[in-house]
Write a protein that holds these residues in place. Structure first.
Motif, short mmCIF file in Angstrom:
data_model
loop_
_atom_site.label_atom_id
_atom_site.label_comp_id
_atom_site.label_asym_id
_atom_site.label_seq_id
_atom_site.Cartn_x
_atom_site.Cartn_y
_atom_site.Cartn_z
N THR A 97 0.86 -1.19 0.00
CA THR A 97 0.00 0.00 0.00
C THR A 97 0.89 1.23 0.00
OG1 THR A 97 -1.67 -1.21 1.27
CG2 THR A 97 -1.87 1.19 1.18
N THR A 98 0.58 2.19 -0.88
CA THR A 98 1.44 3.35 -1.07
C THR A 98 0.64 4.64 -1.02
OG1 THR A 98 2.84 2.02 -2.54
CG2 THR A 98 3.19 4.39 -2.56
N LEU A 99 1.17 5.62 -0.29
CA LEU A 99 0.67 7.00 -0.31
C LEU A 99 1.80 7.89 -0.82
CD1 LEU A 99 -1.09 7.15 3.20
CD2 LEU A 99 -2.18 6.72 0.98
N THR A 100 1.50 8.75 -1.81
CA THR A 100 2.57 9.56 -2.40
C THR A 100 2.15 11.00 -2.58
OG1 THR A 100 1.91 9.20 -4.73
CG2 THR A 100 3.32 7.54 -3.72
N TYR A 101 3.17 11.86 -2.65
CA TYR A 101 2.98 13.26 -3.01
C TYR A 101 4.08 13.65 -3.98
CZ TYR A 101 3.00 18.35 -2.80
OH TYR A 101 2.97 19.67 -3.14
N SER A 102 3.71 14.33 -5.05
CA SER A 102 4.68 14.75 -6.06
C SER A 102 4.40 16.18 -6.45
CB SER A 102 4.60 13.84 -7.29
OG SER A 102 5.51 14.26 -8.29
N GLN A 103 5.45 16.98 -6.55
CA GLN A 103 5.30 18.39 -6.90
C GLN A 103 6.38 18.78 -7.91
OE1 GLN A 103 7.05 21.85 -4.64
NE2 GLN A 103 4.94 22.00 -3.90
N TYR A 104 5.97 19.54 -8.91
CA TYR A 104 6.94 20.16 -9.81
C TYR A 104 6.61 21.63 -9.92
CZ TYR A 104 9.27 21.82 -13.95
OH TYR A 104 10.04 22.57 -14.81
#
Length: 811
Positions: free
Chosen positions: A383-390
């Protein structure tokens, strides 16, 4: 009651009893047989560091049944109750074996020791999953140590530039790290760092990638035949997994090069149970050049500073709560920064000051929290929780000030700032289920919340003499959208010769006021022919909901990520491939593949449109079709004193838009007929290692006018010479070729190992084209008294031979 009826009834009852007895016996026998099967499960890792090994092969040598470890080193193998000879192997490690009686479910956590070029133990190649074993095609695994040995620009090891050396993959241009896979664009590559999408993968306008090789464990490229678990892009999936850290001892490594330095530390948080790794990289040309810049400005009567640098920071930690539960936390942050602040002073009474302040910055921020759980010996979940920002931002400021007796009396000031970017919050769950050695079933679901900032301009103007003060913002509204996916796939060993990988990927996208849905079938097949040859075929359909607005020239950070809308349709593709594969002499992997791909709704700017315009972006682009087809040849050797590969690609790539090129199809900018690569490393001794690469490719397509004619110019009433361009991409750059080489000198010191690396990029100083332009010259004719314009096509080259040297250490 008649006797015959009584006898018939008794007979029927006897038959029923016999049938019931046989049925019960069969069920009991089947249950007994099922009860006699047990599952062996566990993890395979590096014995010294505890690092989990991806793709290790686990085989029962007696029955021939086997499996491979997943992304987290987990395996599950169900076998009949009997004697088992379990063999475990991984390239670069000594194999290990266990002989035991399988009478119940058993758990094995297996540690493999590194092998010194097979001197200590002879590794049996049959234990590895060969290229002909798997059903999936168009996938290439490159050991990270092989990538780190490839010579690179200025000695900066670059994962993406190493991928450019593979068949079917083209680079954006001289020195750049962009990827164009099988006729696709840079936005059609799904680049995953620990499962999190990376939106801008380059530093220094594309000359270096954001991935620090010292922090990376594993790299896999998939160009087609996509398994159902992947989605969201049309052309490729690049999986990059970070190291987990040594859970037994503290170790470190680092290097000092011409333009940057790196440092990596890893070790246990709680020995044998948890570990960490931290890795950082920074360029320092700005620091080294600062005294020289300061002196130069002072000589010009100015003060201030300017420079450029980039940095990366990778961090990861994990903790094993039990044999069934493990938690991972990973982070990446990287940024490029250009800055300039120059102040010029003149005059005495009154005095004046002019200040120019400019900045340019862009970068990624990525984080992931993952939980591994073993529900049963056959069922593994992540199970994965992610945050990505550019983010990309720039500013330009200019101020003129007037002072009397050091008191500010007037000021003229103008400031322009620009910002764009994308934010993602995501959650997903993936399951691996191995009911028996013939099936490996994967299924899962994911959800992403996208937030797009298409671009925001802020303008500020101050003029104190006129009492003017303006501050306003021009921006396009932010866009939000949800993206959802679910998948199921099965890797099915039908017979010893026939193997299938098939599945279904469902996706949905919900921008404002619209909803899109897609069902994408995936299918791969492998059939073993005689003498170890494998015939493979694959078919996949893909859908992409987010788009990159780019100028198709440099990999600029100003490129915009934007969603599909009710006007801009999602991109779609289907791809079919067929090929053969075989392993020769237990060391050389050979494959030939042919492919055909069609793409729908690809984007391009309309004629006369560009990135920096205030009009709505949807009106500045048009959508059309793309086609790509070709053949790829690949030979790879992964182990031994000599390792490397040879690749060749013959390909065609086309685009067609109703609004461009008069509706006719034209060659894609990165349509390259021929692409040839040779990569090799050779270990002369335990202390000296050599490496080299040679590449050749057809030049990029480019557009130039072919003639001029007299016509009405942009100024009404004036006649001027106008250029005539019959079609898009009607010229070619000259062909590209380059030789790189490097030599490493290692020496084991008392407490650490040091390495000196020397080499050269573009060793024979080939003048490869960076861009072409038309230059006008005028020739005077003394007879007519007139000057005639003559246009010449000229080439600008970027890099001559560039030597490099670096010093590295490891402890």
């Amino acid at each position: 009651m008649p006797l015959c009826y009584t006898l018939r009834t008794v007979t029927m009852r006897n038959h029923y009893r016999h049938f019931l007895f046989i049925l019960l016996f069969w069920v009991a026998g089947a249950a007994s047989l099922l009860a006699q099967k047990h599952t062996i499960s566990g993890y395979v890792s590096d014995a010294q560091s505890g690092e989990r090994l991806i793709g290790a092969t686990v085989v029962d040598r007696r029955s021939g049944q086997g499996t491979t470890t997943n992304t987290y080193g987990f395996f599950s193998l169900t076998l009949p109750a009997d004697s088992v000879y379990l063999s475990v192997a991984y390239i670069g490690y000594q194999s290990d074996g266990f002989l035991f009686k399988l009478a119940q479910n058993q758990t094995f956590n297996i540690g493999l020791k590194e092998s010194a070029l097979l001197k200590e133990v002879e590794i049996v190649a049959e234990k590895y999953e060969r290229i002909e074993d798997r059903a999936q095609m168009s996938r290439i695994d490159i050991p990270i140590m092989q990538i780190k040995r490839v010579p690179a620009l200025l000695g900066e090891v670059d994962v993406l530039k190493a991928l450019q050396l593979l068949p079917g993959v083209s680079g954006g241009g001289e020195g750049q790290s962009g990827l164009y896979v099988r006729g696709g664009g840079p936005d059609q590559n799904l680049i995953l760092l620990d499962g999190v999408p990376v939106y801008n993968a380059s530093h220094l306008f594309g000359f270096f990638s954001v991935f620090n090789a010292d922090a990376i464990k594993d790299v896999t490229l998939t160009k087609g035949g996509f398994p159902a678990r992947y989605g969201g892009r049309l052309s490729s999936v690049i999986e990059i997994n970070m190291k987990e850290g040594n859970e037994n001892e503290l170790h470190g490594e680092g290097s000092i090069g011409i333009i940057s330095s790196k440092l990596t530390l890893e070790g246990p948080i709680k020995k044998g149970r948890s570990s960490f790794i931290v890795s950082g990289r920074r360029t320092y040309i700005d620091i080294l050049a600062r005294p020289l810049i300061k002196r130069a400005l002072e000589e010009e009567g100015s003060e201030g500073s300017f420079g450029y640098y980039f940095y990366d920071l990778n961090a990861k930690a994990n903790y094993r709560f039990s044999e069934k539960d493990r938690l991972y936390l990973s982070f990446y942050g990287g940024s490029d920064k250009f800055y300039s602040n120059i102040i010029e002073k003149y005059g005495e009474q009154p005095s004046y000051e002019n200040e120019i302040n400019a900045g340019l910055g862009w970068g990624n921020l990525i984080s992931a929290l993952r939980w591994n759980h073993v529900f049963s010996p056959k069922l593994f979940a992540n199970t994965t929780l992610t945050y990505s920002q550019y983010r990309f931002n720039t500013k330009a400021e200019n101020g003129d000030r007037r002072y009397e007796n050091k008191v500010l009396t007037s000021e003229d000031f103008i400031s322009i700032k620009y910002l764009n970017g994308i934010n993602d919050w995501a959650a997903k769950i993936d399951f691996d289920y191995a009911p028996n050695p013939k099936h490996l079933i994967k299924f899962g679901a994911s959800a992403i919340a996208h937030q797009f900032n298409p671009g925001k301009f802020n303008v500020k103007f101050i003029a104190t003499d006129n009492n003017q003060n303006y501050n306003f913002t021009l921006n396009q509204p932010e866009e939000s959208a949800g993206e959802f996916a679910a998948y199921g796939e099965d890797d099915y060993k039908v017979t010893s010769r026939l193997r299938l990988n098939y599945g279904l990927h469902f996706s949905a996208f919900t921008p404002k006021g619209k909803a899109y849905f897609s069902l994408q079938p995936r299918f791969n097949v492998r059939y073993l022919l005689n003498q170890g040859w494998a015939l493979k075929g694959g078919f996949s359909t893909m859908r992409q909901y987010i788009n990159l607005l780019t100028n198709e020239n440099l990999s600029l950070p100003t490129d915009l990520w934007l969603p599909s809308t009710d006007i801009i349709k999602p991109q779609d593709s289907w791809q079919a491939a067929i090929g053969v594969a075989k392993t020769f002499a237990d060391e050389y992997e050979f494959s030939v593949e042919g492919y055909y791909k069609e793409m729908k709704n690809v984007l391009s700017f309309r004629e006369g449109s560009s990135l920096f315009q205030f009009s709505n972006w949807e009106g500045r682009v048009t959508q059309g079709d793309g086609t790509a087809y070709g053949a790829e040849f690949f030979v790879q050797k992964k182990k031994g004193k000599f390792s490397g590969w040879i690749g060749y690609t013959l390909s065609w790539a086309w685009r067609q838009f109703d609004d461009l090129n008069f509706g006719k199809k034209y060659p894609y900018k990165f349509d390259r007929r021929h692409d040839f690569e040779i990569v090799g490393t050779y270990k002369l001794t335990d202390r000296i290692q050599m490496s080299g690469t040679w590449v050749f490719s057809t030049g990029n397509a480019v557009t130039f006018p072919t003639s001029s004619y007299l016509g009405q110019g942009t100024n009404l009433g004036y006649v001027d010479f106008l250029d005539h361009t019959p079609e898009r991409n009607n010229f070619r750059f000259p062909s590209y070729n380059r030789l790189d080489f490097g030599i490493d000198f290692k020496k084991q010191k008392r407490r650490y190992e040091r390495t000196w690396s020397v080499g050269a990029y573009n060793a024979y100083s080939r003048k490869n084209p960076f861009f072409l332009y038309l230059d006008s010259t005028y020739e005077y004719d003394p007879v007519t008294g007139r000057s005639t314009e003559k246009k010449n096509l000229k080439q600008v080259s970027l890099f001559p031979i560039i030597p490099y040297i670096s010093w590295a250490f490891k402890f």
